[in-house]
Design a protein around this motif. Structure first.
Motif, PDB file in Angstrom:
ATOM      1  N   ALA A   1      33.937  -6.043 -50.284  1.00  0.00           N
ATOM      2  CA  ALA A   1      32.550  -5.785 -49.898  1.00  0.00           C
ATOM      3  C   ALA A   1      32.430  -5.541 -48.396  1.00  0.00           C
ATOM      4  N   LEU A   2      33.140  -6.344 -47.605  1.00  0.00           N
ATOM      5  CA  LEU A   2      33.099  -6.181 -46.151  1.00  0.00           C
ATOM      6  C   LEU A   2      33.697  -4.839 -45.739  1.00  0.00           C
ATOM      7  N   ALA A   3      34.823  -4.467 -46.362  1.00  0.00           N
ATOM      8  CA  ALA A   3      35.479  -3.197 -46.031  1.00  0.00           C
ATOM      9  C   ALA A   3      34.592  -2.010 -46.398  1.00  0.00           C
ATOM     10  N   ILE A   4      33.936  -2.081 -47.555  1.00  0.00           N
ATOM     11  CA  ILE A   4      33.050  -0.988 -47.975  1.00  0.00           C
ATOM     12  C   ILE A   4      31.888  -0.841 -47.008  1.00  0.00           C
ATOM     13  N   ALA A   5      31.273  -1.973 -46.640  1.00  0.00           N
ATOM     14  CA  ALA A   5      30.153  -1.930 -45.701  1.00  0.00           C
ATOM     15  C   ALA A   5      30.583  -1.347 -44.360  1.00  0.00           C
ATOM     16  N   ALA A   6      31.742  -1.775 -43.860  1.00  0.00           N
ATOM     17  CA  ALA A   6      32.242  -1.266 -42.587  1.00  0.00           C
ATOM     18  C   ALA A   6      32.567   0.223 -42.672  1.00  0.00           C
ATOM     19  N   ALA A   7      33.151   0.640 -43.812  1.00  0.00           N
ATOM     20  CA  ALA A   7      33.499   2.049 -43.992  1.00  0.00           C
ATOM     21  C   ALA A   7      32.249   2.921 -44.025  1.00  0.00           C
ATOM     22  N   VAL A   8      31.209   2.451 -44.695  1.00  0.00           N
ATOM     23  CA  VAL A   8      29.950   3.212 -44.762  1.00  0.00           C
ATOM     24  C   VAL A   8      29.354   3.377 -43.374  1.00  0.00           C
ATOM     25  N   VAL A   9      29.324   2.280 -42.613  1.00  0.00           N
ATOM     26  CA  VAL A   9      28.748   2.329 -41.262  1.00  0.00           C
ATOM     27  C   VAL A   9      29.515   3.300 -40.368  1.00  0.00           C
ATOM     28  N   THR A  10      30.833   3.163 -40.341  1.00  0.00           N
ATOM     29  CA  THR A  10      31.632   4.027 -39.466  1.00  0.00           C
ATOM     30  C   THR A  10      31.604   5.479 -39.936  1.00  0.00           C
ATOM     31  N   HIS A  11      31.535   5.698 -41.255  1.00  0.00           N
ATOM     32  CA  HIS A  11      31.455   7.066 -41.778  1.00  0.00           C
ATOM     33  C   HIS A  11      30.157   7.732 -41.346  1.00  0.00           C
ATOM     34  N   LEU A  12      29.054   6.997 -41.453  1.00  0.00           N
ATOM     35  CA  LEU A  12      27.760   7.545 -41.055  1.00  0.00           C
ATOM     36  C   LEU A  12      27.743   7.869 -39.565  1.00  0.00           C
ATOM     37  N   VAL A  13      28.309   6.978 -38.770  1.00  0.00           N
ATOM     38  CA  VAL A  13      28.360   7.216 -37.318  1.00  0.00           C
ATOM     39  C   VAL A  13      29.270   8.399 -37.002  1.00  0.00           C
ATOM     40  N   GLY A  14      30.443   8.441 -37.630  1.00  0.00           N
ATOM     41  CA  GLY A  14      31.397   9.502 -37.361  1.00  0.00           C
ATOM     42  C   GLY A  14      30.893  10.866 -37.747  1.00  0.00           C
ATOM     43  N   ASP A  15      30.042  10.947 -38.786  1.00  0.00           N
ATOM     44  CA  ASP A  15      29.534  12.230 -39.253  1.00  0.00           C
ATOM     45  C   ASP A  15      28.482  12.824 -38.326  1.00  0.00           C
ATOM     46  N   ILE A  16      28.068  12.076 -37.320  1.00  0.00           N
ATOM     47  CA  ILE A  16      27.097  12.618 -36.363  1.00  0.00           C
ATOM     48  C   ILE A  16      27.713  13.778 -35.592  1.00  0.00           C
ATOM     49  N   GLY A  17      29.048  13.738 -35.429  1.00  0.00           N
ATOM     50  CA  GLY A  17      29.726  14.795 -34.677  1.00  0.00           C
ATOM     51  C   GLY A  17      30.383  14.215 -33.438  1.00  0.00           C
ATOM     52  N   PRO A  18      30.513  15.020 -32.378  1.00  0.00           N
ATOM     53  CA  PRO A  18      31.144  14.532 -31.136  1.00  0.00           C
ATOM     54  C   PRO A  18      30.505  13.258 -30.613  1.00  0.00           C
ATOM     55  N   THR A  19      29.187  13.168 -30.720  1.00  0.00           N
ATOM     56  CA  THR A  19      28.499  11.956 -30.262  1.00  0.00           C
ATOM     57  C   THR A  19      28.950  10.755 -31.074  1.00  0.00           C
ATOM     58  N   GLY A  20      29.112  10.969 -32.387  1.00  0.00           N
ATOM     59  CA  GLY A  20      29.559   9.886 -33.252  1.00  0.00           C
ATOM     60  C   GLY A  20      30.953   9.409 -32.889  1.00  0.00           C
ATOM     61  N   GLU A  21      31.838  10.342 -32.515  1.00  0.00           N
ATOM     62  CA  GLU A  21      33.194   9.952 -32.129  1.00  0.00           C
ATOM     63  C   GLU A  21      33.171   9.096 -30.862  1.00  0.00           C
ATOM     64  N   VAL A  22      32.288   9.458 -29.940  1.00  0.00           N
ATOM     65  CA  VAL A  22      32.153   8.656 -28.720  1.00  0.00           C
ATOM     66  C   VAL A  22      31.657   7.258 -29.060  1.00  0.00           C
TER      67      VAL A  22
END
Length: 239
Positions: A66-87
């Motif tokens: 459950a913790l890994a899924i929650a963390a993966a969702v959060v980081t995926h959403l942030v990463g999909d923002i684009g260059p800003t998300g990577e920063v």
């Protein structure tokens, strides 16, 4: 597939190796957390250990998933923002690395001095008589509702966000993280199931060792992982 920070597609085999390189140290840090191991040792010594032990392990694994899924969702959403998300992900790793180093320094500062006996959390005593349902809940709680685990798993998922993994490979990476993190807990449960009461002296020795060295173990693990996570974050920001 997500592009790597340097802007080219990573070969599949290289991506898998990178994922393993990320998972191994984080899983080791979680696996070596003394208190969850002490908890399962106490449960393994309880009257209903043959049922409560496996239930604790099931709760532990479910909590980590459950913790890994929650963390993966959060980081995926942030990463999909684009260059800003990577920063943002890079800064997240820097912040998490700094927090892990701070936690390590705090453990060093508050460690027992000289012949001083380490303080034993009072809630551990409650685990000597837990039933299967309570054992399941304790396992899930100690896995998922642990600030150190939250930081470690977030750091892992923030780094995996840079690795071009398919959905299936991401699931396998998560399962590998959970499996490796559960090694010591599973070993205690299996030992008790196979050896029965004969395992009691060994389990007591493990309990006493971990209680005496809890601060040193946690400090060392958090310090090492904190430096790795911080270094990767700074590398992403400066690179």
């Amino acid at each position: 597939m997500r592009r790597s920070p340097v802007g080219h597609m990573m070969p599949a085999e290289e991506a898998k190796m990178d994922a393993i390189d990320i998972i191994l140290p984080i899983a080791t840090a979680i696996a070596l957390s003394p208190l969850p191991i002490i908890a399962v040792v106490l449960i393994a010594g309880s009257p209903g250990a043959r049922v409560s032990g496996p239930m604790y392990l099931a709760g532990w694994a479910a909590g980590l998933v459950a913790l890994a899924i929650a963390a993966a969702v959060v980081t995926h959403l942030v990463g999909d923002i684009g260059p800003t998300g990577e920063v943002v992900l890079d800064w997240l790793r820097v912040i998490l690395g700094g927090l892990l180093l701070w936690a390590a320094a705090r453990k060093w500062k508050t460690r027992p001095q000289g012949l001083e006996e380490p303080a034993t959390p009072k809630w551990l005593d409650a685990l000597r008589q837990v039933g299967p349902g309570a054992a399941l809940l304790w396992g899930a709680t100690l896995a998922a509702v642990n600030p150190k685990h939250v930081g470690l798993v977030l750091a892992a998922m923030a780094s995996l966000a840079y690795v071009p993994l398919s959905s299936g490979e991401m699931i396998l990476s998560t399962l590998l993280l959970v499996a490796l993190s559960s090694g010591p807990v599973a070993a205690v449960v299996v030992s008790r199931a196979i050896a029965g009461e004969a395992a009691t002296p060994l389990l007591l020795s493990i309990e006493q060792f971990l209680l005496r060295n809890n601060d040193v173990i946690v400090m060392t693990v958090l310090g090492l992982i904190g430096m790795v996570v911080l270094g990767k974050g700074l590398s992403g920001i400066l690179g």
